[in-house]
Design a protein around this motif. Structure first.
Motif, PDB file in Angstrom:
ATOM      1  N   LEU A 299       0.810  -1.250   0.136  1.00 20.54           N
ATOM      2  CA  LEU A 299      -0.248   0.089   0.330  1.00 20.54           C
ATOM      3  C   LEU A 299       1.083   1.111  -0.325  1.00 20.54           C
ATOM      4  O   LEU A 299       0.963   2.194  -0.551  1.00 20.54           O
ATOM      5  CB  LEU A 299      -1.253   0.312   1.193  1.00 20.54           C
ATOM      6  CG  LEU A 299      -1.629   0.840   1.844  1.00 20.54           C
ATOM      7  CD1 LEU A 299      -3.028   1.260   0.136  1.00 20.54           C
ATOM      8  CD2 LEU A 299      -3.119   0.799   2.895  1.00 20.54           C
ATOM      9  N   ASN A 300       2.019   1.054   0.641  1.00 24.73           N
ATOM     10  CA  ASN A 300       3.225   2.820   0.845  1.00 24.73           C
ATOM     11  C   ASN A 300       2.852   2.696  -0.434  1.00 24.73           C
ATOM     12  O   ASN A 300       3.564   4.214  -1.471  1.00 24.73           O
ATOM     13  CB  ASN A 300       3.903   2.312   1.713  1.00 24.73           C
ATOM     14  CG  ASN A 300       4.834   3.230   1.801  1.00 24.73           C
ATOM     15  OD1 ASN A 300       4.101   3.919   2.699  1.00 24.73           O
ATOM     16  ND2 ASN A 300       5.861   3.261   2.476  1.00 24.73           N
ATOM     17  N   ILE A 301       3.946   2.312  -1.361  1.00 27.06           N
ATOM     18  CA  ILE A 301       4.772   1.605  -2.195  1.00 27.06           C
ATOM     19  C   ILE A 301       3.861   2.002  -3.626  1.00 27.06           C
ATOM     20  O   ILE A 301       3.799   3.893  -4.394  1.00 27.06           O
ATOM     21  CB  ILE A 301       5.572   0.288  -3.314  1.00 27.06           C
ATOM     22  CG1 ILE A 301       6.334  -0.085  -2.072  1.00 27.06           C
ATOM     23  CG2 ILE A 301       5.933   0.363  -4.068  1.00 27.06           C
ATOM     24  CD1 ILE A 301       6.635  -1.660  -2.145  1.00 27.06           C
ATOM     25  N   VAL A 302       2.235   1.588  -3.984  1.00 30.19           N
ATOM     26  CA  VAL A 302       2.019   2.138  -4.282  1.00 30.19           C
ATOM     27  C   VAL A 302       0.936   3.956  -5.095  1.00 30.19           C
ATOM     28  O   VAL A 302       1.389   4.214  -5.730  1.00 30.19           O
ATOM     29  CB  VAL A 302       0.594   1.641  -4.445  1.00 30.19           C
ATOM     30  CG1 VAL A 302      -0.933   1.973  -4.999  1.00 30.19           C
ATOM     31  CG2 VAL A 302       0.755   0.020  -4.904  1.00 30.19           C
ATOM     32  N   LEU A 303       0.760   3.923  -2.541  1.00 27.04           N
ATOM     33  CA  LEU A 303       0.773   5.190  -3.389  1.00 27.04           C
ATOM     34  C   LEU A 303       1.114   6.727  -3.493  1.00 27.04           C
ATOM     35  O   LEU A 303       1.243   7.471  -4.107  1.00 27.04           O
ATOM     36  CB  LEU A 303      -0.143   5.762  -1.761  1.00 27.04           C
ATOM     37  CG  LEU A 303      -0.854   4.886  -1.775  1.00 27.04           C
ATOM     38  CD1 LEU A 303      -1.790   5.107  -0.014  1.00 27.04           C
ATOM     39  CD2 LEU A 303      -2.124   5.104  -2.265  1.00 27.04           C
ATOM     40  N   ILE A 304       3.289   5.848  -3.084  1.00 24.32           N
ATOM     41  CA  ILE A 304       4.053   6.696  -3.248  1.00 24.32           C
ATOM     42  C   ILE A 304       3.847   7.062  -4.359  1.00 24.32           C
ATOM     43  O   ILE A 304       4.112   8.500  -5.304  1.00 24.32           O
ATOM     44  CB  ILE A 304       4.972   6.147  -2.972  1.00 24.32           C
ATOM     45  CG1 ILE A 304       5.432   6.656  -1.082  1.00 24.32           C
ATOM     46  CG2 ILE A 304       6.568   6.784  -3.039  1.00 24.32           C
ATOM     47  CD1 ILE A 304       6.651   5.904  -0.481  1.00 24.32           C
TER      48      ILE A 304
END
Length: 341
Positions: A299-304
């Protein structure tokens, strides 16, 4: 650590250099202390970073980057990613953000698989044609087959399939523009996420042939390597901090995430996933704890990546042109809005 399918991201044991004392750092923070334009001063710093990386002075290069952080013409984006809170995320929460973890964590390289199957068929037909043309006896044909099997075994055992990967990857880059572009985007994802999380990229290669020419070894995969002596130091102590684990998890899955966002599925990065899974097992993680870490990281990667789509796209163009690590960092800095970090 080597991560990647056809390509990978690499955390390798790098020896910290003693050259940090020789740093010649242009004044990157105080914009009003020099008439030199901020962009020119920053470029000078990044050129020096490239120089230190080429010499193998990884600690000196990292010190340069850290000393150049800040406003007034400095590096704004290094380690400045805006991240989601770390907690237990449910699969439904990921799905609401358009993330299907089932396909995310099971990449299958269909392009290389197809090429390998076609080569096997062509080799079989070619072998039969040669056998008939030269009227080889059954014994001669058997010896030829055993010889080829021996060569394949040597490559698998001593070079970890490096020769096979070299052939397949070279053919794929030559025949498939989609494959070539996918590899570039995959590596750009690793590079961008690492930089935004405060891990300095050391070098990158796009093709196995490039890696062979630079490294002189079939055992090294194409991909992105990082200045990782701090990671190695923690591993050697037998303890890995939560902060370092978070960085490792995000960087490992960044390539797969990039492909998922651009194409709806991932082909490369199976080795990334396997290496991360191996780390979790070495740390004694339960399946639930590993799943929680992966869900947060994904989730963190995708949003970044979504937030910094322009920077990722421009970075991919720069990497496709073979620009240096310092030049790629400059591209990132130029294409990220200060309000987004």
């Amino acid at each position: 650590m080597i991560l990647g399918g056809s390509t990978c991201c690499c955390f390798t044991q790098l020896h910290p250099a003693t050259a940090a004392a020789r740093l010649r750092l242009p004044p990157a923070r105080a914009a009003n202390t020099s008439s030199e334009p901020a962009a020119a001063r920053l470029r000078a710093v990044l050129e020096q970073v490239d120089d230190e990386l080429r010499k193998g002075n990884d600690e000196a290069a990292l010190s340069l980057v850290r000393c150049s952080q800040g406003e007034g013409g400095g590096l704004r984006c290094f380690g400045a990613a805006r991240q989601v809170p770390q907690r237990l995320y449910k699969l439904d929460e990921l799905k609401l953000n358009g993330i299907d973890t089932s396909s995310f964590l099971s990449p299958v390289d269909q392009t290389l698989g197809s090429i390998e199957r076609n080569l096997q068929i062509a080799s079989l037909l070619g072998g039969l044609s040669v056998s008939f043309a030269f009227e080889l006896s059954q014994l001669q044909a058997l010896l030829t087959f055993v010889g080829l099997l021996f060569v394949w075994s040597v490559d698998l055992i001593y070079y970890n399939g490096g020769a096979r990967n070299l052939v397949l990857d070279t053919i794929a880059h030559s025949l498939s523009e989609k494959y070539h572009n996918r590899v570039i985007e995959h590596e750009a994802g690793h590079f961008l996420i690492a930089y935004l999380l405060g891990v300095l990229p050391k070098e990158y290669t796009i093709t196995s042939l490039d890696t062979l020419m630079k490294q002189g070894s079939l055992n090294v995969q194409a991909g992105t390597a990082f200045v990782d002596f701090e990671f190695v130091e923690e591993i050697n102590t037998g303890k890995l901090s939560a902060k370092m684990l978070n960085k490792f998890s995000c960087i490992a899955l960044a390539g797969v995430a990039t492909e998922h966002l651009l194409y709806g599925y991932a082909e490369g990065g199976l080795d990334d996933v396997n290496k991360l899974d191996g780390l979790f097992k070495s740390l004694g993680f339960t399946q639930n704890k590993a799943d929680s870490q992966v869900r947060w990281a994904v989730l963190n990667i995708v949003l970044i990546l979504r937030r910094h789509e322009k920077a990722r796209s421009k970075l991919a163009e720069a990497m496709s042109s073979g620009r240096s690590v310092g030049s790629c960092i400059e591209v990132i800095e130029e294409n990220i809005n200060p309000e987004d970090i």
